[in-house]
Scaffold this motif. Structure first.
Motif, PDB file in Angstrom:
ATOM      1  N   ASN A   1      -5.401   0.020  -9.135  1.00  0.00           N
ATOM      2  CA  ASN A   1      -5.337   0.990  -8.054  1.00  0.00           C
ATOM      3  C   ASN A   1      -6.562   0.817  -7.156  1.00  0.00           C
ATOM      4  O   ASN A   1      -7.617   0.328  -7.581  1.00  0.00           O
ATOM      5  N   LEU A   2      -6.425   1.217  -5.909  1.00  0.00           N
ATOM      6  CA  LEU A   2      -7.502   1.066  -4.941  1.00  0.00           C
ATOM      7  C   LEU A   2      -8.458   2.247  -5.007  1.00  0.00           C
ATOM      8  O   LEU A   2      -8.030   3.407  -5.127  1.00  0.00           O
ATOM      9  N   GLU A   3      -9.754   1.911  -4.967  1.00  0.00           N
ATOM     10  CA  GLU A   3     -10.740   2.977  -4.814  1.00  0.00           C
ATOM     11  C   GLU A   3     -10.649   3.525  -3.390  1.00  0.00           C
ATOM     12  O   GLU A   3     -10.117   2.899  -2.470  1.00  0.00           O
ATOM     13  N   TRP A   4     -11.262   4.700  -3.180  1.00  0.00           N
ATOM     14  CA  TRP A   4     -11.137   5.390  -1.888  1.00  0.00           C
ATOM     15  C   TRP A   4     -11.734   4.596  -0.727  1.00  0.00           C
ATOM     16  O   TRP A   4     -11.297   4.741   0.414  1.00  0.00           O
ATOM     17  N   ASN A   5     -12.698   3.740  -1.061  1.00  0.00           N
ATOM     18  CA  ASN A   5     -13.366   2.997   0.004  1.00  0.00           C
ATOM     19  C   ASN A   5     -12.889   1.557   0.102  1.00  0.00           C
ATOM     20  O   ASN A   5     -13.572   0.698   0.654  1.00  0.00           O
ATOM     21  N   SER A   6     -11.687   1.285  -0.430  1.00  0.00           N
ATOM     22  CA  SER A   6     -11.146  -0.073  -0.366  1.00  0.00           C
ATOM     23  C   SER A   6     -10.783  -0.446   1.075  1.00  0.00           C
ATOM     24  O   SER A   6     -10.188   0.361   1.803  1.00  0.00           O
ATOM     25  N   PRO A   7     -11.084  -1.670   1.482  1.00  0.00           N
ATOM     26  CA  PRO A   7     -10.673  -2.108   2.826  1.00  0.00           C
ATOM     27  C   PRO A   7      -9.177  -2.310   2.959  1.00  0.00           C
ATOM     28  O   PRO A   7      -8.688  -2.521   4.074  1.00  0.00           O
ATOM     29  N   CYS A   8      -8.461  -2.266   1.812  1.00  0.00           N
ATOM     30  CA  CYS A   8      -7.003  -2.476   1.866  1.00  0.00           C
ATOM     31  C   CYS A   8      -6.250  -1.210   2.249  1.00  0.00           C
ATOM     32  O   CYS A   8      -5.063  -1.270   2.584  1.00  0.00           O
ATOM     33  N   ILE A   9      -6.927  -0.052   2.214  1.00  0.00           N
ATOM     34  CA  ILE A   9      -6.257   1.194   2.574  1.00  0.00           C
ATOM     35  C   ILE A   9      -5.969   1.194   4.075  1.00  0.00           C
ATOM     36  O   ILE A   9      -6.844   0.896   4.902  1.00  0.00           O
ATOM     37  N   ASP A  10      -4.707   1.474   4.388  1.00  0.00           N
ATOM     38  CA  ASP A  10      -4.235   1.479   5.785  1.00  0.00           C
ATOM     39  C   ASP A  10      -4.381   0.114   6.438  1.00  0.00           C
ATOM     40  O   ASP A  10      -4.367  -0.004   7.673  1.00  0.00           O
ATOM     41  N   GLY A  11      -4.509  -0.937   5.609  1.00  0.00           N
ATOM     42  CA  GLY A  11      -4.700  -2.264   6.187  1.00  0.00           C
ATOM     43  C   GLY A  11      -3.434  -3.065   6.310  1.00  0.00           C
ATOM     44  O   GLY A  11      -3.469  -4.223   6.745  1.00  0.00           O
ATOM     45  N   GLY A  12      -2.299  -2.501   5.930  1.00  0.00           N
ATOM     46  CA  GLY A  12      -1.041  -3.234   5.986  1.00  0.00           C
ATOM     47  C   GLY A  12      -0.449  -3.271   7.378  1.00  0.00           C
ATOM     48  O   GLY A  12      -0.999  -2.730   8.353  1.00  0.00           O
ATOM     49  N   ASP A  13       0.692  -3.902   7.456  1.00  0.00           N
ATOM     50  CA  ASP A  13       1.375  -4.064   8.743  1.00  0.00           C
ATOM     51  C   ASP A  13       1.820  -2.690   9.247  1.00  0.00           C
ATOM     52  O   ASP A  13       2.612  -1.999   8.577  1.00  0.00           O
ATOM     53  N   PRO A  14       1.350  -2.284  10.396  1.00  0.00           N
ATOM     54  CA  PRO A  14       1.764  -0.965  10.908  1.00  0.00           C
ATOM     55  C   PRO A  14       3.259  -0.865  11.122  1.00  0.00           C
ATOM     56  O   PRO A  14       3.809   0.244  11.147  1.00  0.00           O
ATOM     57  N   ALA A  15       3.912  -2.016  11.288  1.00  0.00           N
ATOM     58  CA  ALA A  15       5.362  -1.990  11.505  1.00  0.00           C
ATOM     59  C   ALA A  15       6.133  -1.840  10.193  1.00  0.00           C
ATOM     60  O   ALA A  15       7.341  -1.607  10.210  1.00  0.00           O
ATOM     61  N   SER A  16       5.439  -2.005   9.082  1.00  0.00           N
ATOM     62  CA  SER A  16       6.105  -1.845   7.786  1.00  0.00           C
ATOM     63  C   SER A  16       6.365  -0.371   7.514  1.00  0.00           C
ATOM     64  O   SER A  16       5.731   0.507   8.110  1.00  0.00           O
ATOM     65  N   PRO A  17       7.271  -0.085   6.603  1.00  0.00           N
ATOM     66  CA  PRO A  17       7.488   1.320   6.247  1.00  0.00           C
ATOM     67  C   PRO A  17       6.191   1.958   5.764  1.00  0.00           C
ATOM     68  O   PRO A  17       5.352   1.321   5.129  1.00  0.00           O
ATOM     69  N   SER A  18       6.032   3.243   6.089  1.00  0.00           N
ATOM     70  CA  SER A  18       4.825   3.959   5.691  1.00  0.00           C
ATOM     71  C   SER A  18       4.754   4.090   4.176  1.00  0.00           C
ATOM     72  O   SER A  18       5.759   3.983   3.458  1.00  0.00           O
ATOM     73  N   ASP A  19       3.533   4.349   3.664  1.00  0.00           N
ATOM     74  CA  ASP A  19       3.377   4.680   2.261  1.00  0.00           C
ATOM     75  C   ASP A  19       4.054   6.017   1.972  1.00  0.00           C
ATOM     76  O   ASP A  19       4.332   6.791   2.905  1.00  0.00           O
ATOM     77  N   PRO A  20       4.292   6.332   0.709  1.00  0.00           N
ATOM     78  CA  PRO A  20       4.987   7.592   0.384  1.00  0.00           C
ATOM     79  C   PRO A  20       4.307   8.835   0.937  1.00  0.00           C
ATOM     80  O   PRO A  20       4.976   9.850   1.149  1.00  0.00           O
ATOM     81  N   ASP A  21       2.984   8.764   1.166  1.00  0.00           N
ATOM     82  CA  ASP A  21       2.306   9.944   1.709  1.00  0.00           C
ATOM     83  C   ASP A  21       2.385  10.024   3.227  1.00  0.00           C
ATOM     84  O   ASP A  21       1.817  10.927   3.853  1.00  0.00           O
ATOM     85  N   GLY A  22       3.077   9.040   3.839  1.00  0.00           N
ATOM     86  CA  GLY A  22       3.223   9.045   5.277  1.00  0.00           C
ATOM     87  C   GLY A  22       2.154   8.282   6.015  1.00  0.00           C
ATOM     88  O   GLY A  22       2.217   8.150   7.243  1.00  0.00           O
ATOM     89  N   SER A  23       1.173   7.742   5.284  1.00  0.00           N
ATOM     90  CA  SER A  23       0.104   6.997   5.944  1.00  0.00           C
ATOM     91  C   SER A  23       0.541   5.556   6.178  1.00  0.00           C
ATOM     92  O   SER A  23       1.573   5.098   5.680  1.00  0.00           O
ATOM     93  N   ILE A  24      -0.272   4.817   6.922  1.00  0.00           N
ATOM     94  CA  ILE A  24       0.010   3.400   7.176  1.00  0.00           C
ATOM     95  C   ILE A  24       0.031   2.643   5.859  1.00  0.00           C
ATOM     96  O   ILE A  24      -0.725   2.939   4.930  1.00  0.00           O
ATOM     97  N   ASN A  25       0.895   1.665   5.805  1.00  0.00           N
ATOM     98  CA  ASN A  25       1.064   0.882   4.589  1.00  0.00           C
ATOM     99  C   ASN A  25      -0.271   0.257   4.157  1.00  0.00           C
ATOM    100  O   ASN A  25      -0.962  -0.380   4.945  1.00  0.00           O
ATOM    101  N   ASP A  26      -0.636   0.465   2.848  1.00  0.00           N
ATOM    102  CA  ASP A  26      -1.818  -0.190   2.298  1.00  0.00           C
ATOM    103  C   ASP A  26      -1.477  -1.626   1.911  1.00  0.00           C
ATOM    104  O   ASP A  26      -0.319  -1.946   1.611  1.00  0.00           O
ATOM    105  N   ILE A  27      -2.479  -2.465   1.857  1.00  0.00           N
ATOM    106  CA  ILE A  27      -2.269  -3.845   1.402  1.00  0.00           C
ATOM    107  C   ILE A  27      -2.200  -3.851  -0.122  1.00  0.00           C
ATOM    108  O   ILE A  27      -2.982  -3.185  -0.803  1.00  0.00           O
ATOM    109  N   GLY A  28      -1.274  -4.615  -0.663  1.00  0.00           N
ATOM    110  CA  GLY A  28      -1.148  -4.751  -2.118  1.00  0.00           C
ATOM    111  C   GLY A  28      -0.090  -3.856  -2.701  1.00  0.00           C
ATOM    112  O   GLY A  28       0.660  -3.165  -2.001  1.00  0.00           O
TER     113      GLY A  28
END
Length: 950
Positions: free
Chosen positions: A824-851
């Motif tokens: 799992n990603l720590e809170w300060n991971s650079p992968c948070i919200d780092g995914g493709d904005p065009a991809s489906p959102s994460d379950p919490d509604g935020s931008i897709n995380d990497i991984g």
């Protein structure tokens, strides 16, 4: 008068309560020392051993006994020996002892009575003017002038019961017992192989007009004397009843028939007569008014003749059964029922075998059933035994060979029942054919007493049978349960639940199958255990009418020995037109855990099997070198493999489509866990291999310690690989997370790959590659195929170089604890919200995380707690506690605590912050932050001026 009565009772109670047990050799070193230390009413209890001594009761009314007294275990009679060492009488009663002097549970041997009369009588036991109780004794290999075993002289009237008196020798009279002026009472003795050199009465000699010897329920057979080899009465009276006497003797119930001893060691009776045509005539032949005592069932409710009558060692009651069974026949447990020919239940006839009954097939017979048979009852401890091992029940021979089994004819009646039945050594246990029968708590065991294994089947179920087998055990058969349907128009639907099918791990047979299903059979196999078979469960349907079968296998355990040297073993093997549901099964230590091969036919039969919640495990220490595969699939239209564990296989899952005449196979693999032991010595460990005309979906799986986690080969092969966790605990040289060769198209997204030397190797497939973490803590080579373009990935490259493509980064993903397998990603991971904005959102509604794993960002954040403001060395320091769900912190500043607040620093990725002191006094707010619509928590306000801390 009442006072005297109470005094008498008190004296009796005091005597009873003061009785002592003297243990030999713990309390006293010898039996005689124990007798000398005893008082009337005491017991001298002797441990097993060989005691070389000659003992004398010296008038004491005590019990001298082996542990037979407390256990009723006859082995203590044989194990506790008083050996006279040819030094006189072994045991002497010559001080007027009465029946309260008891000798019980010994072997009395090597007595030698010499001198003048009466001292030259009674080599084993000498009674002179005494009347002891002698019971449960073996009196052997003694010698005297008269009375090799026992002598009774001068008004000695002992009670003698359950004594084996054999192989004694005298010069003159009474090889076993000599009676002079005495009246012994004898019950249940066996006298045999006693030898008189010159005189009379090989067994019993009676003399003197005052003698009156009573004997019943006994066997006097095989003794020797030149005159009257068994009984000789010189004067006096002998009353003989219910006794088998060689040469005959008048009296009620007496016999003259060979007792058919099983041997001349313990002289137990065979249950059959000498020619095996009837029950042994000495069984159930004692006095019908005497109790049967401890005789085991079946006992005919009548005591046996001989030493073992009335004891737990008595021979069973038996009867020869008529092989032609009439309607309404019932077998009760009063007798062992023995067939000397092949039994048959004819059309319209039926047989009921009651609980506790024993049936013996005394030959290589087949039990043919054309009517109906109902066996047993409810209580498991009242099992019905059907066996050929007559020797186990006291048969007159040592026959333990197999018999052919129970065979139901084609037109036999449905509805036969087997409840709590033990069927032993039947070459083909039960052959049902098309008959429907019901088995509950039934055991079919082959080979426990045989040197050769069975080449047949435990239970065979044929065309159209809907039999049910529940809670049963099948052991030692080449095929445990064999179900077939050659009549393709009739469905066979057996139900097999809670059964145990076992084989020897040393078996070298190449056709061993625990449960075998063939043809048009829709079986339910639930909660069964299959052990040590080359193939645990085999299902094959090569039906020429292409009738798809849908067997259900649930909650089964299929195990092989990790030490087995058998190669090409398969836990569950399925082939042909079969759409099986395999759920919650354990398959252990097979070269191939599950092998599933579709039909070779081009006809579009829709095999859609489902494998869920299964555990396929191999021993990491296995020495077998064959190509180990956990799950192997070939030529299926599709298959779903979900939530399965596959451990320690060279290839955990392999899916092929070698049938070029069929359409593209579309397997789906979800939520599976593939693991290998880090101690494994096997090389090239593959998690998943896809080849042939396949489009596979590989989603939400976990691959651990696989040299090559996913291998995709073939020009017509394509795959969607997403949301998988693929990792090594340490970098392995030449390890590859995903390898493709001559593959047409791949989509690889939202995966987390850790510590692989090579993340992806491909020779030119069209690859859609995004939102992945491919991370190695110490990269030394290019992790991805040169020329690949991916987007929004976190890829470790040597030197910190970014991989080409939009949104790619090369930064530590900051896992929670990779060493503990928490990715799992720590809170300060650079992968948070780092995914493709065009991809489906994460379950919490935020931008897709990497991984694979997203970091949950709640809609409402808590206020940062424990906000601390300090000033040291001209530096303003702020610190606060972690806020769950935050991905950064915003710092607001103002020169006025009531207004004028502005964002001073944005998205701080730490739990502390500082800046140099400058200018006017300042006030600070801290707000937690995440990307849910750029939401912030309520601020934490410090109404303090740095100047206060100067």
């Amino acid at each position: 008068m009442k006072t005297l009565f109470f005094i008498f009772i008190i004296i009796l109670l005091s005597s009873f309560l003061s009785a002592t047990i003297i243990n030999v050799p713990e309390d006293q070193p010898t039996i005689q020392a124990g007798i000398d230390a005893a008082f009337n009413g005491d017991t001298v209890l002797v441990q097993p051993g060989n005691y070389i001594e000659n003992i004398n009761y010296n008038g004491k009314l005590i019990t001298v006994a082996s542990l037979f007294l407390t256990t009723i275990d006859i082995d203590y009679v044989y194990q506790t020996i008083i050996d006279g060492y040819s030094n006189g009488h072994v045991v002497s009663f010559d001080h007027g002892e009465d029946s309260l002097a008891v000798l019980c549970g010994f072997t009395i041997k090597n007595g030698y009575a010499i001198g003048t009369f009466p001292l030259n009588t009674g080599g084993g036991i000498y009674c002179n003017g005494s009347s002891p109780s002698l019971k449960n004794l073996q009196i052997i290999e003694n010698s005297a002038y008269n009375g090799g075993g026992i002598s009774c002289v001068y008004n000695s009237n002992p009670n003698i019961s359950n004594a084996l008196i054999v192989q004694n020798e005298v010069m003159s009279n009474g090889g076993a017992i000599y009676c002079d002026s005495s009246s012994p009472v004898i019950r249940n003795i066996t006298s045999s192989n006693n030898f008189v050199i010159e005189g009379e009465g090989g067994a019993i000699f009676v003399t003197n007009i005052d003698s009156y010897l009573t004997i019943k329920n006994s066997i006097l057979w095989g003794d020797y004397a030149s005159i009257s080899p068994e009984i000789f009465v010189e004067s006096g009276v002998i009353d003989v009843s219910y006794t088998n006497v060689q040469g005959g003797w008048p009296g009620i119930g007496n016999l003259e028939v060979d007792p058919n001893f099983l041997n001349e060691i313990d002289y137990k009776l065979s249950i059959l007569n000498l020619d095996n045509t009837a029950q042994n005539f000495c069984v159930d032949a004692g006095d019908p008014t005497d109790p049967v005592g401890g005789e085991p069932m079946p006992n005919g409710d009548r005591i046996n003749m001989g030493v073992y009558g009335g004891t737990t060692q008595a021979a069973f009651s038996a009867q020869i059964a008529d092989p032609y069974i009439l309607p309404g026949t019932v077998y009760y447990p009063d007798y062992i029922h023995i067939f000397n020919d092949s039994p048959m239940i004819d059309f319209g006839s039926d047989l009921q075998i009651e609980p506790g009954t024993v049936v013996i097939l005394n030959g290589d017979f087949m039990f043919e059933i054309f009517g109906q048979i109902n066996i047993g009852g409810v209580a498991f401890n009242d099992s019905v035994f059907i066996t050929s091992d007559i020797s186990a029940f006291g048969g007159g021979s040592s026959r333990t060979e197999s018999w052919q089994g129970l065979f139901f004819g084609f037109d036999a009646s449905d509805g036969s029942t087997f409840n709590n039945v033990y069927i032993e050594n039947a070459e083909n246990g039960v052959i049902l054919g098309s008959v429907t029968a019901y088995f509950d708590n039934t055991r079919l065991i082959f080979g426990d007493s045989l040197s050769m294994p069975s080449l047949g089947s435990g239970i065979t179920i044929g065309d159209g049978s809907n039999s049910q087998i529940t809670g049963s055990e099948i052991s030692g058969y080449t095929i445990g349960i064999d179900v077939y349907n050659e009549n393709l128009r009739v469905e066979t639907t057996p139900v097999l639940t809670n059964n145990r099918v076992r084989n020897s791990p040393q078996s070298s047979r190449l056709d061993d199958v625990g449960i075998k299903i063939s043809g048009n059979v829709n079986a339910v196999i639930d909660s069964c255990e299959v052990y040590e078979y080359l193939i645990g469960i085999e299902i094959n349907n090569d039906s020429s009418i292409r009738a798809l079968t849908t067997p259900v296998l649930t909650n089964n355990r299929v195990r092989n020995s990790p030490q087995s040297s058998r190669q090409e073993g398969v836990g569950i093997k399925i082939s042909g037109f079969v759409a099986a549901n395999i759920d919650n099964c354990d398959i252990e230590d097979y070269e191939n855990g599950i092998q599933y091969i579709g039909s070779s036919d081009a006809f579009p039969v829709s095999e859609t099997p489902v494998l869920t919640n299964n555990r396929v495990r191999n021993s990491p220490q296995s020495s077998r070198t064959y190509f180990l595969k956990g799950i192997y699939v070939d030529s299926l239209a599709t298959i779903t493999i979900d939530n399965c564990d596959i451990d320690d296989y060279k290839t955990a899952i392999e899916i092929r489509n070698s049938n070029t005449s069929r359409e593209t196979s579309t397997p789906i693999l979800t939520n599976n866990r593939v693991r290998n032991s880090p101690q494994s010595s096997r090389e090239i460990l593959v998690g998943l291999r896809l080849s042939g005309d396949i489009f596979g979906t590989v989603e939400n799986n976990e691959f651990v310690q696989c040299d090559s986690a996913i291998v995709i080969v073939g020009i017509d092969t394509a795959a969607l690989i997403q949301n998988n966790l693929i990792f090594l605990t340490d970098t392995l040289a030449n390890s590859v997370a995903i390898y493709s060769f001559e593959t047409s198209e791949l989509t690889i997204n939202d995966n987390t790959v850790y510590q692989y030397e090579y993340g992806l190797i491909s020779d030119g497939a069209v690859i859609n590659f995004f939102n992945n973490i491919f991370w190695n803590d110490s990269p030394t080579v290019e992790p991805l195929t040169i020329g690949l373009t991916g987007t929004y990935n976190n890829i470790s490259r040597p030197g910190g170089v970014l991989y080409p493509g939009t949104g790619n980064i090369n930064s530590d993903p900051i896992f929670v604890d990779a060493m503990a397998e928490d990715f799992n990603l720590e809170w300060n991971s650079p992968c948070i919200d780092g995914g493709d904005p065009a991809s489906p959102s994460d379950p919490d509604g935020s931008i897709n995380d990497i991984g694979l794993y997203y970091y949950h960002q709640p809609d409402i954040l808590e206020t940062p707690a424990n906000f601390v403001f300090s000033l040291h060395g001209g530096i303003i320091n702020l610190s606060w506690n972690l806020v769950s769900g935050a991905i950064g912190y915003n710092i607001y500043r103002s020169f006025n605590p009531y207004s004028g607040w502005s964002l001073h620093d944005f998205n701080v990725k730490a739990l502390s912050w500082n800046e140099p002191v400058s200018g006017e006094k300042k006030f600070y707010f801290i707000k937690a932050y995440n990307s849910r619509s750029l939401r912030e928590s309520l601020g934490t306000y410090k109404k303090k001026n740095y100047s206060n801390y100067k």
